[in-house]
Structure formats: C-alpha cells, structure tokens
Motif scaffolding. Structure first.
Motif, PDB file in Angstrom:
ATOM      1  N   ARG A  12       0.636  -1.164  -0.097  1.00 43.15           N
ATOM      2  CA  ARG A  12      -0.188  -0.065   0.045  1.00 43.15           C
ATOM      3  C   ARG A  12       0.577   1.348  -0.023  1.00 43.15           C
ATOM      4  O   ARG A  12       0.425   2.397  -0.347  1.00 43.15           O
ATOM      5  N   ARG A  13       2.127   1.122   0.357  1.00 45.43           N
ATOM      6  CA  ARG A  13       3.023   2.243   0.335  1.00 45.43           C
ATOM      7  C   ARG A  13       3.504   2.676  -1.066  1.00 45.43           C
ATOM      8  O   ARG A  13       4.386   1.887  -1.571  1.00 45.43           O
ATOM      9  N   PRO A  14       3.091   3.615  -1.609  1.00 41.28           N
ATOM     10  CA  PRO A  14       3.395   3.916  -3.172  1.00 41.28           C
ATOM     11  C   PRO A  14       4.702   4.345  -3.330  1.00 41.28           C
ATOM     12  O   PRO A  14       4.969   5.646  -3.856  1.00 41.28           O
ATOM     13  N   VAL A  15       5.875   3.661  -3.087  1.00 42.22           N
ATOM     14  CA  VAL A  15       7.292   4.026  -3.283  1.00 42.22           C
ATOM     15  C   VAL A  15       7.459   4.551  -4.828  1.00 42.22           C
ATOM     16  O   VAL A  15       7.299   3.219  -5.526  1.00 42.22           O
ATOM     17  N   GLY A  16       7.769   5.580  -5.138  1.00 43.64           N
ATOM     18  CA  GLY A  16       8.049   6.279  -6.510  1.00 43.64           C
ATOM     19  C   GLY A  16       7.066   6.493  -7.495  1.00 43.64           C
ATOM     20  O   GLY A  16       7.360   6.766  -8.658  1.00 43.64           O
ATOM     21  N   GLY A  17       5.643   6.269  -6.977  1.00 43.96           N
ATOM     22  CA  GLY A  17       4.593   6.492  -7.547  1.00 43.96           C
ATOM     23  C   GLY A  17       3.986   4.911  -8.150  1.00 43.96           C
ATOM     24  O   GLY A  17       4.346   4.118  -8.168  1.00 43.96           O
ATOM     25  N   PRO A  18       2.487   5.416  -8.748  1.00 43.32           N
ATOM     26  CA  PRO A  18       1.857   4.284  -9.028  1.00 43.32           C
ATOM     27  C   PRO A  18       2.609   3.332 -10.103  1.00 43.32           C
ATOM     28  O   PRO A  18       2.507   2.061 -10.309  1.00 43.32           O
ATOM     29  N   ALA A  19       3.178   3.879 -11.198  1.00 55.69           N
ATOM     30  CA  ALA A  19       4.054   3.296 -12.310  1.00 55.69           C
ATOM     31  C   ALA A  19       5.064   2.348 -11.629  1.00 55.69           C
ATOM     32  O   ALA A  19       4.960   1.097 -12.115  1.00 55.69           O
ATOM     33  N   VAL A  20       5.878   2.827 -10.741  1.00 54.36           N
ATOM     34  CA  VAL A  20       6.919   2.048 -10.292  1.00 54.36           C
ATOM     35  C   VAL A  20       6.382   0.892  -9.471  1.00 54.36           C
ATOM     36  O   VAL A  20       6.664  -0.164  -9.378  1.00 54.36           O
ATOM     37  N   MET A  21       5.429   1.243  -8.731  1.00 52.17           N
ATOM     38  CA  MET A  21       4.529   0.166  -7.648  1.00 52.17           C
ATOM     39  C   MET A  21       3.974  -1.171  -8.470  1.00 52.17           C
ATOM     40  O   MET A  21       4.220  -2.252  -8.147  1.00 52.17           O
ATOM     41  N   ALA A  22       3.258  -0.500  -9.609  1.00 53.32           N
ATOM     42  CA  ALA A  22       2.887  -1.500 -10.398  1.00 53.32           C
ATOM     43  C   ALA A  22       3.760  -2.488 -10.898  1.00 53.32           C
ATOM     44  O   ALA A  22       3.612  -3.852 -10.863  1.00 53.32           O
ATOM     45  N   GLU A  23       4.991  -1.908 -11.692  1.00 51.53           N
ATOM     46  CA  GLU A  23       5.860  -2.733 -11.999  1.00 51.53           C
ATOM     47  C   GLU A  23       6.735  -3.671 -10.993  1.00 51.53           C
ATOM     48  O   GLU A  23       6.981  -4.796 -11.019  1.00 51.53           O
ATOM     49  N   ALA A  24       6.795  -3.124  -9.774  1.00 49.31           N
ATOM     50  CA  ALA A  24       7.606  -3.886  -8.624  1.00 49.31           C
ATOM     51  C   ALA A  24       6.662  -4.992  -8.345  1.00 49.31           C
ATOM     52  O   ALA A  24       7.032  -6.029  -8.172  1.00 49.31           O
ATOM     53  N   LEU A  25       5.187  -4.834  -8.045  1.00 48.25           N
ATOM     54  CA  LEU A  25       4.398  -6.071  -7.805  1.00 48.25           C
ATOM     55  C   LEU A  25       4.279  -7.058  -8.736  1.00 48.25           C
ATOM     56  O   LEU A  25       4.207  -8.046  -8.345  1.00 48.25           O
TER      57      LEU A  25
END
Length: 280
Positions: A169-182
């Motif tokens: 839930r913590r958006p480190v780097g913003g939505p695009a970065v989080m989507a890629e990371a997950l």
C-alpha cells in the motif's frame, strides 16, 4: 563425529581466508572452541569464519596472526576484504546472503532488496538519501540489483518472504513504479522461484511488530539472523536468539495469507496502481 566438510578456497576471497584459518587451526591442534575462547566468541562463530559465512574483523585477524605466527597474512587480507559495494551496516549480511541456502524474510515496510526492480530501488535510495549524488545512487542501485542474481539459479537459495500489507500500500516511487514492482514479484511467484505470503492488516498484532527480520541458513554453518533499523544492522548467531526469531517468523507466516491468495492480492494491487497511473 563426521569429518568437517572440505572448504573451497577458490569460491571467494573470504572463503580463501577461512580455509587458511581452518588449516592453521588444525595444524596447531586447536578445536574451534579453544581458538575462540580468548576472543570471547563461540566455536560456531569460528566455524562461520572458516566457512566464509562471517566476515573476519581486524582484531580477530591480528590475533590469528599472533597465534599462528603467519607474519600478518590474516590482517593484510582482512583489510583488503573490507572494501564493499554495500553500506557498512549491511555489508556482512549481504556477503552471508550470497552463500545462504535458505533465506526467510519478513518485510515490514519495503519490498526486500532481492525482490526489487530498478525503478523501485532507485526510488528507495533517492527518498532515503536526498542529498546523495546521482552517481552514488546509481552505484547503490547496481549493487542492489546484482544481489538479485541469486534468483537466476532455478532452485537455490530457497527464498520465502512474508510481506506486510503495508509494503503493497505504500506507493514508493509512484503508481507506475509500484505496478512494475508488484508484477515483478508476481512473476517470480508464478515461476515458482520464490514463496511469498502477504500479512494482511486484519491479522492484527504479531511477534514481529517492532521490525523486519531476515533468517539465513547455510550448508556448512550455523544459521544467522539479520535485524535492520534506520541506518544500522545487526547480525546474530546466538542459538537462543536464532530460535526466538525463527519462531517469530513462523508465527507471522501462520497469520499470513496463503501464497495463492497473496498472489491474487499482489496482482490486484498492481492493477489498482496501473489504473491510478492512467487516470492521474
């Protein structure tokens, strides 16, 4: 008693130093406990030095040179091994991680380094070190991504991670970065390269509320626990401490979602981040 496992001094400089330590100790007819006693360290600690699991500190190296009359061999090589691409508080843990056969980790607030993407790692370092140069940030990111090469082996080390839901839930780097990371983590799960569970918020209290922890097991040395806090880290080998943290880890895992439900939650969170990015 079985014979000690042969050491491979070519595996790494630290393994070379450990193999020489065992050779000198055996030649002197000393047990690991006898060698460690004047240093106030355990026999298992000496075993970890010999296997290359633990980094040799300067004071130990000086003592070994004096004990074995090795003309500064251990001290010279110990100084050379101090150079590391990792922050000081994590260097020894990273070196141990590289030769572990099993890595079990509970992550409270961030995706563990082994599972991070380049974008996520960069965002972590930029936010955590806001006055650091781009060049140094690049070095730190490269070192972190290099650790993930461990996962190129299809079977070892076994990696079993429990992520607190806060990590998702913590958006480190913003939505695009989080989507890629997950999605990166989900891909590792689908390839069955890692075991991963998510500890949901509604699980309530648990034994690791005070911080993250990493457990590492080895083929020829006692297990270690690594505890990290703000700008510092502690590597523990005391059997009682290891047992206590192993119990904490397994209790956390018992309260977490199954890997199947965790995967579904990861992919759902990734979709939410993608949607947020498209509508921002």
């Amino acid at each position: 008693m079985s014979a000690p496992k042969p050491l491979d001094p070519s595996a790494s400089p630290r393994a070379m130093l450990g193999a020489e330590l065992r050779h000198q100790r055996v030649q002197a007819a000393l047990s690991q406990g006898e060698l460690g006693r004047p240093l106030f360290v355990s026999a298992s600690f000496i075993g970890q030095l010999e296997s290359g699991t633990r980094r040799m500190q300067t004071e130990y190296a000086t003592y070994f040179d004096e004990t074995f009359k090795t003309n500064g061999f251990f001290a010279r090589n110990c100084e050379a091994l101090k150079k590391s691409k990792y922050p000081d508080h994590f260097a020894e843990a990273a070196e141990a991680e590289a030769i572990a056969t099993v890595i079990k980790e509970y992550a409270q607030s961030l995706i563990p380094g082994l599972l991070q993407t380049e974008g996520y790692a960069r965002a972590v370092f930029v936010s955590g070190l806001p006055t650091t140069s781009d060049e140094r940030i690049g070095e730190l990111v490269s070192a972190r991504l290099e650790r993930a090469n461990l996962l190129k082996d299809p079977t070892e080390p076994v990696v079993w991670t429990v992520l607190d839901e806060a990590v998702l839930r913590r958006p480190v780097g913003g939505p695009a970065v989080m989507a890629e990371a997950l999605r990166h983590i989900a891909a590792l799960m689908r390839r069955r390269r890692i075991i991963l569970q998510v500890l949901p918020f509604d699980a309530g209290g648990h034994p690791a509320l005070e911080g993250s922890l990493k457990l590492m097991e080895f083929s020829d040395a006692a297990p270690l626990v690594y505890l990290e806090s703000f700008g510092s880290g502690q590597l523990l080998d005391d059997p009682a401490s290891v047992t206590r943290y192993e119990l904490a880890y397994h209790l956390v895992g018992a309260s977490a979602l199954s890997p199947e439900k965790s995967l579904a939650l990861l992919e759902s969170a990734a979709e939410d981040y993608t949607h947020d990015e498209q509508h921002s």
